[in-house]
Write a protein that holds these residues in place. Structure first.
Motif, PDB file in Angstrom:
ATOM      1  N   LYS A 206       0.815  -1.210   0.000  1.00 63.69           N
ATOM      2  CA  LYS A 206       0.000   0.000   0.000  1.00 63.69           C
ATOM      3  C   LYS A 206       0.850   1.263   0.000  1.00 63.69           C
ATOM      4  O   LYS A 206       0.515   2.255  -0.654  1.00 63.69           O
ATOM      5  CB  LYS A 206      -0.909  -0.007   1.233  1.00 63.69           C
ATOM      6  CG  LYS A 206      -1.937   1.108   1.274  1.00 63.69           C
ATOM      7  CD  LYS A 206      -3.031   0.895   0.252  1.00 63.69           C
ATOM      8  CE  LYS A 206      -4.102   1.986   0.349  1.00 63.69           C
ATOM      9  NZ  LYS A 206      -4.920   1.868   1.570  1.00 63.69           N
ATOM     10  N   TYR A 207       1.946   1.242   0.709  1.00 58.15           N
ATOM     11  CA  TYR A 207       2.800   2.424   0.813  1.00 58.15           C
ATOM     12  C   TYR A 207       4.254   2.021   0.529  1.00 58.15           C
ATOM     13  O   TYR A 207       5.112   2.049   1.424  1.00 58.15           O
ATOM     14  CB  TYR A 207       2.691   3.055   2.206  1.00 58.15           C
ATOM     15  CG  TYR A 207       1.265   3.345   2.618  1.00 58.15           C
ATOM     16  CD1 TYR A 207       0.580   4.457   2.127  1.00 58.15           C
ATOM     17  CD2 TYR A 207       0.595   2.498   3.511  1.00 58.15           C
ATOM     18  CE1 TYR A 207      -0.730   4.724   2.510  1.00 58.15           C
ATOM     19  CE2 TYR A 207      -0.707   2.750   3.893  1.00 58.15           C
ATOM     20  CZ  TYR A 207      -1.368   3.861   3.393  1.00 58.15           C
ATOM     21  OH  TYR A 207      -2.666   4.115   3.771  1.00 58.15           O
ATOM     22  N   SER A 210       7.225   4.536   1.504  1.00 57.43           N
ATOM     23  CA  SER A 210       7.480   4.600   2.943  1.00 57.43           C
ATOM     24  C   SER A 210       8.123   3.313   3.446  1.00 57.43           C
ATOM     25  O   SER A 210       9.066   3.338   4.255  1.00 57.43           O
ATOM     26  CB  SER A 210       6.177   4.848   3.705  1.00 57.43           C
ATOM     27  OG  SER A 210       5.712   6.167   3.534  1.00 57.43           O
ATOM     28  N   ASN A 272      -3.974  -0.102   8.102  1.00 56.62           N
ATOM     29  CA  ASN A 272      -3.582   1.274   7.799  1.00 56.62           C
ATOM     30  C   ASN A 272      -3.013   1.977   9.028  1.00 56.62           C
ATOM     31  O   ASN A 272      -2.032   2.733   8.921  1.00 56.62           O
ATOM     32  CB  ASN A 272      -4.791   2.056   7.267  1.00 56.62           C
ATOM     33  CG  ASN A 272      -5.049   1.793   5.796  1.00 56.62           C
ATOM     34  OD1 ASN A 272      -4.175   1.971   4.948  1.00 56.62           O
ATOM     35  ND2 ASN A 272      -6.256   1.356   5.472  1.00 56.62           N
ATOM     36  N   CYS A 275       0.593   1.053   9.549  1.00 51.34           N
ATOM     37  CA  CYS A 275       1.540   1.790   8.709  1.00 51.34           C
ATOM     38  C   CYS A 275       1.821   3.167   9.291  1.00 51.34           C
ATOM     39  O   CYS A 275       2.973   3.632   9.307  1.00 51.34           O
ATOM     40  CB  CYS A 275       0.997   1.906   7.285  1.00 51.34           C
ATOM     41  SG  CYS A 275       0.698   0.313   6.478  1.00 51.34           S
ATOM     42  N   GLU A 279       5.589   4.562  10.761  1.00 52.60           N
ATOM     43  CA  GLU A 279       6.185   5.853  10.413  1.00 52.60           C
ATOM     44  C   GLU A 279       6.374   6.723  11.655  1.00 52.60           C
ATOM     45  O   GLU A 279       7.404   7.380  11.820  1.00 52.60           O
ATOM     46  CB  GLU A 279       5.304   6.590   9.406  1.00 52.60           C
ATOM     47  CG  GLU A 279       5.513   6.183   7.957  1.00 52.60           C
ATOM     48  CD  GLU A 279       6.737   6.847   7.339  1.00 52.60           C
ATOM     49  OE1 GLU A 279       7.581   7.405   8.085  1.00 52.60           O
ATOM     50  OE2 GLU A 279       6.861   6.805   6.098  1.00 52.60           O
ATOM     51  N   TYR A 324      -0.823  10.611   9.560  1.00 51.50           N
ATOM     52  CA  TYR A 324      -1.008   9.924   8.278  1.00 51.50           C
ATOM     53  C   TYR A 324      -0.217  10.602   7.171  1.00 51.50           C
ATOM     54  O   TYR A 324       0.188   9.960   6.201  1.00 51.50           O
ATOM     55  CB  TYR A 324      -2.494   9.874   7.914  1.00 51.50           C
ATOM     56  CG  TYR A 324      -2.781   9.152   6.615  1.00 51.50           C
ATOM     57  CD1 TYR A 324      -2.831   7.760   6.560  1.00 51.50           C
ATOM     58  CD2 TYR A 324      -2.961   9.853   5.429  1.00 51.50           C
ATOM     59  CE1 TYR A 324      -3.067   7.092   5.370  1.00 51.50           C
ATOM     60  CE2 TYR A 324      -3.207   9.191   4.224  1.00 51.50           C
ATOM     61  CZ  TYR A 324      -3.264   7.821   4.211  1.00 51.50           C
ATOM     62  OH  TYR A 324      -3.498   7.165   3.009  1.00 51.50           O
ATOM     63  N   LEU A 327       3.061   9.228   5.705  1.00 54.18           N
ATOM     64  CA  LEU A 327       3.092   8.151   4.704  1.00 54.18           C
ATOM     65  C   LEU A 327       3.182   8.712   3.293  1.00 54.18           C
ATOM     66  O   LEU A 327       2.630   9.770   2.996  1.00 54.18           O
ATOM     67  CB  LEU A 327       1.848   7.274   4.829  1.00 54.18           C
ATOM     68  CG  LEU A 327       1.774   6.384   6.065  1.00 54.18           C
ATOM     69  CD1 LEU A 327       0.380   5.808   6.213  1.00 54.18           C
ATOM     70  CD2 LEU A 327       2.816   5.262   5.995  1.00 54.18           C
ATOM     71  N   ARG A 328       3.834   7.963   2.424  1.00 54.38           N
ATOM     72  CA  ARG A 328       3.939   8.362   1.027  1.00 54.38           C
ATOM     73  C   ARG A 328       3.500   7.225   0.128  1.00 54.38           C
ATOM     74  O   ARG A 328       3.701   6.069   0.442  1.00 54.38           O
ATOM     75  CB  ARG A 328       5.386   8.746   0.679  1.00 54.38           C
ATOM     76  CG  ARG A 328       5.959   9.849   1.559  1.00 54.38           C
ATOM     77  CD  ARG A 328       7.374  10.125   1.114  1.00 54.38           C
ATOM     78  NE  ARG A 328       8.084  10.950   2.067  1.00 54.38           N
ATOM     79  CZ  ARG A 328       9.355  11.294   1.917  1.00 54.38           C
ATOM     80  NH1 ARG A 328      10.035  10.867   0.875  1.00 54.38           N
ATOM     81  NH2 ARG A 328       9.970  12.036   2.817  1.00 54.38           N
TER      82      ARG A 328
END
Length: 328
Positions: A206-207, A210, A272, A275, A279, A324, A327-328
């Protein structure tokens, strides 16, 4: 006196909303905010990382930080923590047993048990019940190296982490490069269960930017003795399950109840949130200039900050959390 208190409270709430929106949209101080660079889950009561026997050598960190990284951490954590502290303070005013407003105002959706300061949750919607039940079932699945599905998941994680490298055997020295303790990653799951592997795979899919950045420790001035990426991920899965009170049939902590609302909006809210937490943990690691033996302290600070953000008003999904934006 009551009227004055209500006027002051209303004014602070409006200021908090305004600042919260500005933070969420990246407008802080007139400038755009920039990104910066654990059998089942119930079996353990402490994070995993501190139990492992690594070398006792600690290395000193650099004394001078890159000014740009300093500024990025400064704005993100200063305003995120400030808003969260405001939210806690306002909650104490509204709900405090000794406050005038606390005696006059009651919450329609929750009841506070004064004996243990726990919240008696409201009735769950059918969708909340189903998704919470499914999540608890995921948490109860241990990692089993004899299952083809679990073996394939490990292989998938390697391919996602190192797409240009040949897949090693399930026992190989190369797994240590990802942050596993030894040649056999299956021995490291223990209290994390299969869901911790699912979390890592979800993060990578998904990311990916990151995920790769944290895997390779690309940001900031790093300690020579860094936290092992994969083991840290297992710790985060374990921490979240505890924080959200997911062992209970129905969570009774305020954070756990708040999470149920996020779960109703997004079936993958736990993944989610994982994640975001990863981070946030890395950002805390850099901000504290931490090294290996301080990992558990960093994880506790991450939990505290995450609880504060989840307590903010107008949080209806994981994407509404200030962190949030990391995240990238």
């Amino acid at each position: 006196m009551l009227m004055i208190a209500l006027i002051v409270l209303s004014s602070i709430l409006m200021s908090s909303r305004t600042l919260r929106r500005r933070l969420h949209h990246g407008d802080v101080g007139g400038e755009s905010r920039q990104h910066f660079e654990t059998s089942g889950i119930d079996s353990l009561s402490e994070p995993l990382l501190g139990e492992h026997d690594y070398s006792e050598r600690l290395s000193a960190l650099e004394d001078i930080w890159d000014d740009k990284k300093k500024e990025q951490f400064h704005w993100t954590f200063l305003f995120s923590q400030l808003i969260a502290q405001w939210a806690q303070w306002l909650a104490n005013i509204v709900l405090g047993s000794g406050s005038l407003i606390g005696r006059l105002v009651s919450l329609p959706s929750t009841v506070i048990n004064r004996e243990n300061n726990r919240i008696l949750p409201p009735s769950l919607s059918p969708l909340q019940q189903e998704r919470h039940r499914n999540l608890r079932q995921r948490l109860e699945v241990p990692f089993d190296s004899s299952k083809t599905e679990h073996q394939d998941a490990l292989k998938q994680l390697w391919t996602l982490a190192y797409p240009d490298r040949k897949l090693p055997g399930l026992k190989s020295e190369l797994w240590k490069e990802m942050g596993w303790q030894g040649v056999d990653p299956s021995t490291d799951f223990r209290g994390g269960g299969f869901i911790s592997l699912e979390n890592l795979i979800f993060f990578a899919q998904k990311y990916p930017e990151s995920f790769q950045r944290l895997l390779h420790k690309d940001n900031g001035i790093r300690a020579e003795w860094e936290y092992p990426f994969a083991i840290a991920g297992i710790n985060i899965s374990f921490m979240l399950a505890q924080m959200l009170d997911l062992q209970a049939e129905i969570p009774s902590s305020s954070t756990g109840i708040r999470f149920l609302h996020l779960l109703e909006q997004d079936e993958m809210a736990f993944d989610n949130l994982y994640c975001v937490a990863f981070e946030m943990m890395d950002a805390q690691w850099l901000a504290k200039r931490a090294s290996y033996m301080e990992f558990n302290d960093v994880l506790k600070a991450t939990r505290t900050q995450l609880e504060r953000e989840l307590a903010l008003e107008d949080i209806s999904s994981v994407k509404d959390l200030p962190a949030y934006n990391l995240l990238r």
